[in-house]
Scaffold this active site. Sequence first.
Site, PDB file in Angstrom:
ATOM      1  N   SER A   8       0.832  -1.211   0.000  1.00  0.00           N
ATOM      2  CA  SER A   8       0.000   0.000   0.000  1.00  0.00           C
ATOM      3  C   SER A   8       0.864   1.257   0.000  1.00  0.00           C
ATOM      4  CB  SER A   8      -0.914   0.026   1.225  1.00  0.00           C
ATOM      5  OG  SER A   8      -1.571   1.283   1.269  1.00  0.00           O
ATOM      6  N   HIS A  33      -1.059  -1.454  -4.058  1.00  0.00           N
ATOM      7  CA  HIS A  33      -2.379  -1.112  -3.506  1.00  0.00           C
ATOM      8  C   HIS A  33      -2.500   0.412  -3.413  1.00  0.00           C
ATOM      9  CE1 HIS A  33      -5.927  -2.219  -1.004  1.00  0.00           C
ATOM     10  NE2 HIS A  33      -5.634  -1.141  -0.276  1.00  0.00           N
ATOM     11  N   ASP A  35      -4.956   3.475  -2.203  1.00  0.00           N
ATOM     12  CA  ASP A  35      -6.107   3.794  -1.355  1.00  0.00           C
ATOM     13  C   ASP A  35      -6.686   5.152  -1.732  1.00  0.00           C
ATOM     14  OD1 ASP A  35      -6.310   1.611   0.546  1.00  0.00           O
ATOM     15  OD2 ASP A  35      -4.324   2.247   1.226  1.00  0.00           O
ATOM     16  N   MET A  37      -9.424   7.903  -0.854  1.00  0.00           N
ATOM     17  CA  MET A  37     -10.304   8.347   0.242  1.00  0.00           C
ATOM     18  C   MET A  37     -10.866   9.721  -0.090  1.00  0.00           C
ATOM     19  SD  MET A  37      -7.880   7.323   3.417  1.00  0.00           S
ATOM     20  CE  MET A  37      -7.176   5.689   3.593  1.00  0.00           C
ATOM     21  N   HIS A  66      -8.316   0.558  -4.236  1.00  0.00           N
ATOM     22  CA  HIS A  66      -9.313   0.372  -3.168  1.00  0.00           C
ATOM     23  C   HIS A  66     -10.048   1.697  -2.962  1.00  0.00           C
ATOM     24  CE1 HIS A  66      -9.865  -0.361   1.482  1.00  0.00           C
ATOM     25  NE2 HIS A  66     -11.019  -0.357   0.843  1.00  0.00           N
ATOM     26  N   MET A  68     -12.442   4.038  -1.150  1.00  0.00           N
ATOM     27  CA  MET A  68     -13.175   4.335   0.090  1.00  0.00           C
ATOM     28  C   MET A  68     -13.890   5.658  -0.152  1.00  0.00           C
ATOM     29  SD  MET A  68     -10.122   3.090   2.562  1.00  0.00           S
ATOM     30  CE  MET A  68      -9.018   3.184   1.151  1.00  0.00           C
ATOM     31  N   MET A 137     -11.699  -5.741   5.564  1.00  0.00           N
ATOM     32  CA  MET A 137     -10.984  -4.663   6.262  1.00  0.00           C
ATOM     33  C   MET A 137     -10.681  -5.142   7.680  1.00  0.00           C
ATOM     34  SD  MET A 137     -10.286  -2.246   4.266  1.00  0.00           S
ATOM     35  CE  MET A 137      -9.482  -1.288   5.564  1.00  0.00           C
ATOM     36  N   ASP A 175      -6.638  -6.166   4.735  1.00  0.00           N
ATOM     37  CA  ASP A 175      -6.062  -4.824   4.636  1.00  0.00           C
ATOM     38  C   ASP A 175      -6.206  -4.100   5.974  1.00  0.00           C
ATOM     39  OD1 ASP A 175      -5.234  -2.337   3.782  1.00  0.00           O
ATOM     40  OD2 ASP A 175      -6.987  -1.954   2.500  1.00  0.00           O
TER      41      ASP A 175
END
Length: 217
Positions: A8, A33, A35, A37, A66, A68, A137, A175
């Site tokens: 990540s 990975h 992320d 957000m 991923h 979010m 998660m 994760d």
Amino acid sequence: MDHFVSTSILAADFGNLDNDVSMVNESVADWIHCDIMDGLFVPNISFGFPVIEHVKKIAKKPLDVHLMIVDPDRYLARFRDAGANILTVQYEACTHLQRTVTEIRNLGMKAGVALNPHTPVALLKNTLPYIDMVLIMTVNPGFGGQSFITESYNKIADLRKMIDDGGHKVMIEVDGGIDTTNARKLIETGVNVLVAGNSVFSSKDPCETIRRLKKLE
Ligand code: DX5
Ligand code: ZN
């Protein structure tokens, strides 16, 4: 099947991102990975399309993106265009989940669904035929560097049984708070993909830590 390691980059040095991506390129990591957000679904904002596009240019490994974010349907094609190979949406952010994951596959990506720690795996029973991966998660999403929630082992075991009993070809990714102390037990419980951020980038030798996560040492 050997398990995968997805590093990540949330924990990378964004002032020197090329260096960290090169390190991952040279390591035995399988995926990168990313992320995303939005400050709404989670109480934090990370990065967006320009960063993914840049990472895609220099990455030698698939991008495991991923989301979010609320209402992810608005952006599926843009994440594909930015370079996502695997696109994971949060269960809690999708009103018409089957439509969303089908669209991800139609766009040519692998489709994943992430479950927050409080979301039972049973809710995915009828979605398993339409997806490639479930992301459990193991912390509440929003930040790197949090502690692993141990109840996750029960969820993973339940999900493993559900996948195997149904004869589905679905990977289990975990994760949050993953490091060399819990990696082996997670794989033994049925996990296929380990995401690791801080345990890699805060270690003295990130490349060696990735190797240990891969070899379960
Ligand atoms: C958390 C993110 C994770 C995060 C993991 O909301 O989804 O991918 O980067 O970081 P660590 O491995 O530090 O817990
Ligand atoms: Zn993540």
